[in-house]
Design an enzyme around this catalytic site. Structure first.
Site, PDB file in Angstrom:
ATOM      1  CB  VAL A   1      -0.922   0.023   1.240  1.00  0.00           C
ATOM      2  CG1 VAL A   1      -1.802   1.266   1.229  1.00  0.00           C
ATOM      3  CG2 VAL A   1      -1.780  -1.232   1.295  1.00  0.00           C
ATOM      4  CB  CYS A   2       1.019   4.223   0.378  1.00  0.00           C
ATOM      5  SG  CYS A   2       1.464   5.964   0.338  1.00  0.00           S
ATOM      6  CB  THR A   3       5.861   4.829   0.150  1.00  0.00           C
ATOM      7  OG1 THR A   3       5.443   4.983   1.511  1.00  0.00           O
ATOM      8  CG2 THR A   3       5.593   6.110  -0.619  1.00  0.00           C
TER       9      THR A   3
ATOM     10  CB  THR B   1       4.195   3.799  -5.159  1.00  0.00           C
ATOM     11  OG1 THR B   1       4.267   4.100  -3.760  1.00  0.00           O
ATOM     12  CG2 THR B   1       4.995   4.846  -5.933  1.00  0.00           C
TER      13      THR B   1
END
Length: 339
Positions: free
Chosen positions: A122-124, A142
Site C-alpha cells: 500500500v502506498c510507499t 505507488t
C-alpha cells in the site's frame, strides 16, 4: 472454508491508514460469516515484536515479531517461516518510515516475502518491495508523489503513475492511503465473491469498487493550474461546460489566442494537451451522471459532449477499463446483507 492468514508488516513511521484500512476490510469480511467460518486471520508483526509509532503519532502494538514467524532469532536465515506461519497474503504498508534505509527489514522481505502466496503493498510500501528486489520485471504503482522516484531508483520496474492499484501475477501494489482499501476490497471479491465485498464496502461507506486503472487524480488535480488568467478561465469553462464545443479552435477563441499559440501555451502551463484535459473532464462528468442520476447512457453521452453512446463507451474503456453500463451496474449493485 479456507482460512487465509493476512500478515501486516509494521515499522516505525508507518502510515496508520495504510495499516487499518485494509485490516478493516479483511476483518469486516470475516464478520460476514459465522464463527465457524472465518475466512481471514489478520496478524501484525514488527521486526522485534516491539510497538511502533506511526507517522501520525499513533502507537501500534504488533501481535508478534517477524523473527518468531520465521522460526528463529535470525531474521534473514534460510529456514523460512515456522511451520504453519507462512501467510496467504503479506501486506507491506507505506509511510514516512519507508524513506529510512532499514536494511534489516528489507533483508527480511527479500528472504521471506516470496513464500507468501500473495504479496501486497500500500502506498510507499512498494519502495520496500522494490529495495528487496520483489518488483523487478513487474508493473507496479505507488503514491503519485513517489512514482518518479521509484522509477528513477529502480529502472527494472515498470512504474505506472496513473492507476489506484496494479495487479501483476501474485503481486499487487496500490497508490496512496485510501487506495489500499480499494485494493483490499478487490482481493476480498476475488477470494470470497462480490456479495461479501459489497457488504464490507457498505459497512465502511465506500464505493465498491473503484476500478484499479482509475486515475489517482481528477482532471483538475492532475493538470497544473495555468498561470495566465485567460487559460485559467478556459480550464474553468471546460469543467463547467463538458457538453459544449471544446475544440481547440473554440477554446483558443475564448482565450483570445490563435489555435496554435493556445495549444502550446495550454500544454506548457498545465502539463497536458487541451484534448487530453477535455477527455478527462468529460469522463469524470459522465461518471458522476451515471452515479447520481437515472439518465440513460445516450442522454449522458450527449450531456458530456460525446455525441454518441459508442464514443462515450470507447472513452470509458480507455480510461476506466469498463463500459458505461457496467460502471453504473457496479456502482448501483444492491446491498442486501450487513456484517
Amino acid at each position: 472454508m479456507e482460512q487465509r492468514t493476512v500478515l501486516v508488516v509494521l515499522f516505525d513511521g508507518v502510515q496508520s491508514l495504510d495499516v487499518t484500512g485494509p485490516m478493516e476490510v479483511f476483518t469486516g469480511a470475516s464478520h460476514c460469516h459465522g464463527p465457524d467460518e472465518v475466512p481471514y486471520r489478520v496478524r501484525t508483526a514488527s521486526l522485534d515484536g516491539a510497538p511502533v509509532r506511526t507517522s501520525s503519532g499513533l502507537t501500534l502494538v504488533p501481535d508478534t515479531s517477524l523473527a518468531e514467524l520465521t522460526g528463529s532469532c535470525g531474521l534473514t536465515g534460510p529456514a523460512g517461516f515456522a511451520e504453519g506461519a507462512a501467510p496467504h497474503t503479506l501486506l507491506v504498508p507505506g509511510g514516512a518510515g519507508t524513506r529510512a534505509e532499514d536494511a534489516e527489514l528489507v533483508a527480511w522481505l527479500r528472504a521471506h516475502a516470496p513464500r507468501a502466496r500473495r504479496l501486497v503493498s500500500v502506498c510507499t510500501g512498494a519502495v520496500l518491495l522494490a529495495r528487496a528486489g520483489l518488483l523487478d520485471g513487474r508493473r507496479a504503482t505507488t503514491h503519485w508523489a513517489y512514482c518518479d522516484t521509484l522509477a528513477r531508483d529502480h529502472p527494472e520496474i515498470d512504474v505506472d503513475p496513473d492507476p489506484i492499484y496494479v495487479r501483476d501475477g501474485h503481486v499487487a501494489t496500490s497508490a496512496g492511503v485510501t487506495a489500499g482499501i480499494d485494493l483490499a476490497l478487490a482481493l476480498v471479491e476475488e477470494d470470497l465473491g462480490r456479495d461479501t465485498a459489497l457488504t464490507v464496502a457498505r459497512y465502511l461507506v465506500v464505493f465498491l469498487r473503484r476500478p484499479g486503472n482509475q486515475a489517482q487524480f481528477s482532471a483538475q488535480l492532475s493538470a497544473q493550474t495555468a498561470q495566465r488568467e485567460p487559460l485559467r478561465e478556459v480550464q474553468q469553462w471546460i469543467t463547467e461546460h463538458p457538453g459544449g464545443d471544446l475544440s481547440v479552435d473554440a477554446l483558443a477563441e475564448r482565450a483570445r489566442l490563435s489555435p496554435r499559440h493556445f495549444a502550446r501555451a495550454f500544454q506548457a502551463e498545465t502539463g497536458t494537451t487541451p484534448g487530453k484535459y477535455v477527455e478527462r473532464v468529460r469522463v469524470e462528468h459522465a461518471r458522476r451522471l451515471l452515479e447520481d442520476t437515472s439518465d440513460g447512457v445516450e442522454e449522458v453521452s450527449r450531456a458530456c459532449g460525446y455525441g454518441t453512446p459508442e464514443a462515450m463507451r470507447r472513452a470509458f474503456v480507455k480510461a476506466l477499463g469498463t463500459a458505461p453500463a457496467e460502471y453504473r451496474r457496479r456502482f448501483h449493485s444492491p446491498l442486501t446483507t450487513h456484517p
